[in-house]
Scaffold this active site. Structure first.
Site, mmCIF file in Angstrom:
data_model
loop_
_atom_site.group_PDB
_atom_site.id
_atom_site.type_symbol
_atom_site.label_atom_id
_atom_site.label_comp_id
_atom_site.label_asym_id
_atom_site.label_seq_id
_atom_site.Cartn_x
_atom_site.Cartn_y
_atom_site.Cartn_z
ATOM 1 C CE LYS A 154 -75.615 -32.947 -17.516
ATOM 2 N NZ LYS A 154 -74.535 -32.362 -16.699
ATOM 3 C CD GLU A 229 -89.635 -33.613 -9.295
ATOM 4 O OE1 GLU A 229 -90.013 -32.616 -8.651
ATOM 5 O OE2 GLU A 229 -90.282 -34.669 -9.339
ATOM 6 C CB CYS A 263 -86.212 -26.837 -5.727
ATOM 7 S SG CYS A 263 -86.152 -28.473 -5.011
ATOM 8 C CD GLU A 354 -85.442 -21.560 -8.049
ATOM 9 O OE1 GLU A 354 -85.033 -21.653 -9.216
ATOM 10 O OE2 GLU A 354 -85.786 -22.537 -7.368
HETATM 11 P P1 NAD Z 1 -79.661 -26.119 -14.535
HETATM 12 O O1 NAD Z 1 -80.998 -26.165 -15.183
HETATM 13 O O2 NAD Z 1 -78.721 -25.093 -14.956
HETATM 14 O O3 NAD Z 1 -78.904 -27.516 -14.706
HETATM 15 C C1 NAD Z 1 -79.450 -28.728 -14.280
HETATM 16 C C2 NAD Z 1 -78.822 -29.872 -15.032
HETATM 17 O O4 NAD Z 1 -79.184 -29.759 -16.418
HETATM 18 C C3 NAD Z 1 -77.301 -29.891 -15.017
HETATM 19 O O5 NAD Z 1 -76.836 -31.216 -14.942
HETATM 20 C C4 NAD Z 1 -76.934 -29.270 -16.360
HETATM 21 O O6 NAD Z 1 -75.676 -29.703 -16.828
HETATM 22 C C5 NAD Z 1 -78.041 -29.806 -17.233
HETATM 23 N N1 NAD Z 1 -78.302 -29.025 -18.453
HETATM 24 C C6 NAD Z 1 -78.047 -27.705 -18.666
HETATM 25 N N2 NAD Z 1 -78.398 -27.368 -19.913
HETATM 26 C C7 NAD Z 1 -78.901 -28.466 -20.509
HETATM 27 C C8 NAD Z 1 -79.442 -28.746 -21.797
HETATM 28 N N3 NAD Z 1 -79.545 -27.803 -22.734
HETATM 29 N N4 NAD Z 1 -79.866 -30.007 -22.057
HETATM 30 C C9 NAD Z 1 -79.799 -30.963 -21.123
HETATM 31 N N5 NAD Z 1 -79.279 -30.773 -19.881
HETATM 32 C C10 NAD Z 1 -78.852 -29.524 -19.577
HETATM 33 O O7 NAD Z 1 -79.974 -26.055 -12.963
HETATM 34 P P2 NAD Z 1 -78.932 -25.893 -11.762
HETATM 35 O O8 NAD Z 1 -78.484 -24.487 -11.770
HETATM 36 O O9 NAD Z 1 -77.928 -27.001 -11.810
HETATM 37 O O10 NAD Z 1 -79.876 -26.184 -10.505
HETATM 38 C C11 NAD Z 1 -80.652 -25.221 -9.889
HETATM 39 C C12 NAD Z 1 -82.098 -25.332 -10.314
HETATM 40 O O11 NAD Z 1 -82.605 -26.649 -10.063
HETATM 41 C C13 NAD Z 1 -83.015 -24.404 -9.539
HETATM 42 O O12 NAD Z 1 -83.918 -23.758 -10.413
HETATM 43 C C14 NAD Z 1 -83.776 -25.345 -8.611
HETATM 44 O O13 NAD Z 1 -85.008 -24.861 -8.169
HETATM 45 C C15 NAD Z 1 -83.891 -26.563 -9.446
HETATM 46 N N6 NAD Z 1 -84.165 -27.749 -8.607
HETATM 47 C C16 NAD Z 1 -85.400 -28.311 -8.597
HETATM 48 C C17 NAD Z 1 -85.680 -29.396 -7.773
HETATM 49 C C18 NAD Z 1 -87.038 -30.033 -7.744
HETATM 50 O O14 NAD Z 1 -87.113 -31.176 -7.308
HETATM 51 N N7 NAD Z 1 -88.080 -29.369 -8.177
HETATM 52 C C19 NAD Z 1 -84.679 -29.917 -6.978
HETATM 53 C C20 NAD Z 1 -83.429 -29.322 -7.001
HETATM 54 C C21 NAD Z 1 -83.177 -28.236 -7.828
#
Ligand code: NAD
Length: 445
Positions: A154, A229, A263, A354
């Site tokens: 997804k 992650e 991240c 963050e």
């Molecule tokens: P997000 O948590 O808003 O969304 C991430 C994914 O989860 C998207 O595909 C979203 O559609 C899905 N999602 C949202 N709500 C959900 C739910 N209730 N159930 C299941 N899936 C759901 O994050 P974002 O804004 O897309 O990305 C930014 C964040 O990702 C930052 O906090 C960043 O640090 C983190 N990140 C972490 C890593 C790592 O490897 N540690 C890498 C990249 C990004």
């Protein structure tokens, strides 16, 4: 069926509409993946390996197309986007060596034999954020497919284009129907269904810590396996014995790459008091030289942010503690210039939270103990850097910082053959490297 309009972050213009899967469609794909698992898990190891190498080679012949698509959808610089597409190829090639090497053990026991097997889990849900659509998808699906699982991928609502294309390329490479399924949709619908549908045996989630906590809680209901992650607020610690000019020259790349939507971004710079002014002088020059411009240009160091919403969030952190800023284009597109803050203390919101944009905070420290204490004063623990010419100090501090990925005199975090993941609220489990295979298998004794 609802749709989502993709916006080009560089121009703020619509690109195309994407259909979003609803609950019933998600369940249909999950059932398809479960059916495909019955045959995929039985594919001979050498044949599965060959298919993954073929997939890697098809990705390799589409690097430029995938990269251009990412610039259009996500505003990544063309240089980064080419690396990201190449990373998918490399990760597939790396894990294509796994099927024939998925060893169990033979353990001595009295009066018989004891052997262990690495069994696939079944259907895996891989949920990807918008900041690195290609690499994060690849880290999940390559290891999961290599170990005999089938995958639901997804992408984030904002950035599905490269994931959709990778799904097509998998079929072109001969990966059977139903083995890698790309399911664009809302997190609250498609992502949440991966958590609640018992046919999905594991969720591999990359995204924000808040959403990750909800997913972990949801998975607990079925004791569903989960890898997380999550967010980061990594420290870049610069000691007085370091090459200060080199540290200042590399610091912008360590935090402003991908417009800070990383991240692993080193968003908290800690500088030893005795060299603070010297560092800031060099740092101002390197920040002002960092090129924020049209991401299609080979010279671009960073492009725009992903959305107007993200721009609003990031801008809300830019307060009266600004030390200096770089430049950014004006006009359409979601631009924020590289920005350096000097917060009052470690309790400042900009120091603790963050931000996920091109904003970095700088604070002084007195000695090694103070640096370690300040670096560890965070709910996160993903990455970090240490600049010093003292090898003993480099090792001591690297061991003392509570973080999953540390680098000395550089800002490298991610290599496909080494493990990547977070301490504390930055996550659970590891992607990449040999460790990842354990994330997608159960040990049977
Ligand atoms: P997000 O948590 O808003 O969304 C991430 C994914 O989860 C998207 O595909 C979203 O559609 C899905 N999602 C949202 N709500 C959900 C739910 N209730 N159930 C299941 N899936 C759901 O994050 P974002 O804004 O897309 O990305 C930014 C964040 O990702 C930052 O906090 C960043 O640090 C983190 N990140 C972490 C890593 C790592 O490897 N540690 C890498 C990249 C990004």
């Amino acid at each position: 069926m609802s749709t989502f309009t993709i916006i080009n972050p560089t121009t703020a213009q619509p690109v195309k509409d994407i259909s979003l899967a609803d609950l019933a469609q998600t369940d249909t794909v999950i059932a398809k993946a479960a059916k495909a698992f019955e045959t995929w898990k039985k594919v001979a190891p050498g044949d599965r390996a060959k298919l993954l190498r073929k997939f890697a080679s098809v990705v390799d012949s589409h690097i430029e197309e995938l990269a251009q698509l990412e610039v259009l959808n996500s505003g990544h610089t063309i240089g980064n986007a080419r690396w990201e597409a190449g990373n998918v190829r490399d990760v597939l090639n790396y894990y294509s060596a796994a099927p024939e090497r998925l060893f169990g053990r033979q353990i001595p026991v009295p009066n018989g034999i004891d052997i262990t097997f690495k069994e696939p889990l079944g259907v895996i849900g891989v949920i990807v954020p918008w900041n690195f659509p290609m690499p994060i998808a690849g880290w999940g699906f390559a290891a999961a497919l290599a170990t005999g699982n089938t995958v639901l991928l997804k992408p984030a609502e904002l950035t599905p284009l490269t994931a959709i294309r990778l799904g097509e390329l998998a079929l072109e490479a001969g990966i059977p129907e139903g083995v890698l399924n790309v399911v664009p949709g809302k997190g609250s619908v498609v992502g949440a269904r991966f958590v609640s549908n018992p046919t999905v045996r594991k969720v591999s989630f990359t995204g924000s810590t808040t959403v990750g906590k909800g997913i972990m809680a949801g998975c607990a209901e079925q004791v569903k396996r989960v890898t997380l992650e999550l967010g980061g607020k990594s420290a870049n610690i610069i000691f007085e014995d370091a090459d200060i000019e080199a540290a200042a020259n590399s610091a912008p790349g360590g935090v402003f790459d991908n417009a800070g939507q990383d991240c692993c971004a080193r968003t908290r710079i800690l500088v030893q008091k005795s060299v603070f002014d010297k560092f800031m002088d060099y740092f101002e020059k390197s920040v002002k030289a960092f090129r924020c411009e049209d991401p299609n240009l080979d010279s671009a160091g960073m492009g725009p942010l992903i959305s107007q919403k993200q721009k609003d969030v990031v801008t809300s952190y830019i307060d009266d503690s600004v030390a200096f800023q770089g430049t950014a284009p004006t006009g359409p597109g979601f631009w924020v210039p590289p920005t350096v803050l000097l917060p009052k203390n470690t309790q400042a919101k900009s120091w603790q939270e963050e931000i996920f944009g091109p904003v970095v905070s700088v604070l002084p420290f007195t000695d090694e103990a103070d640096a370690i204490e300040k670096a560890n004063d965070s709910i996160y623990g993903l990455s970090g850097s240490i600049f010093t010419s003292n090898l003993g100090r480099a090792m001591r501090v690297a061991r003392a910082v509570e973080s999953g990925n540390l680098s000395v005199n550089s800002h490298s975090s991610v290599r496909y053959w080494t493990p990547f993941g977070g301490f504390k609220q930055s996550g659970l489990g590891r992607a990449l490297g040999p460790e990842s295979l354990d994330m997608y298998t159960e040990t049977k004794n």
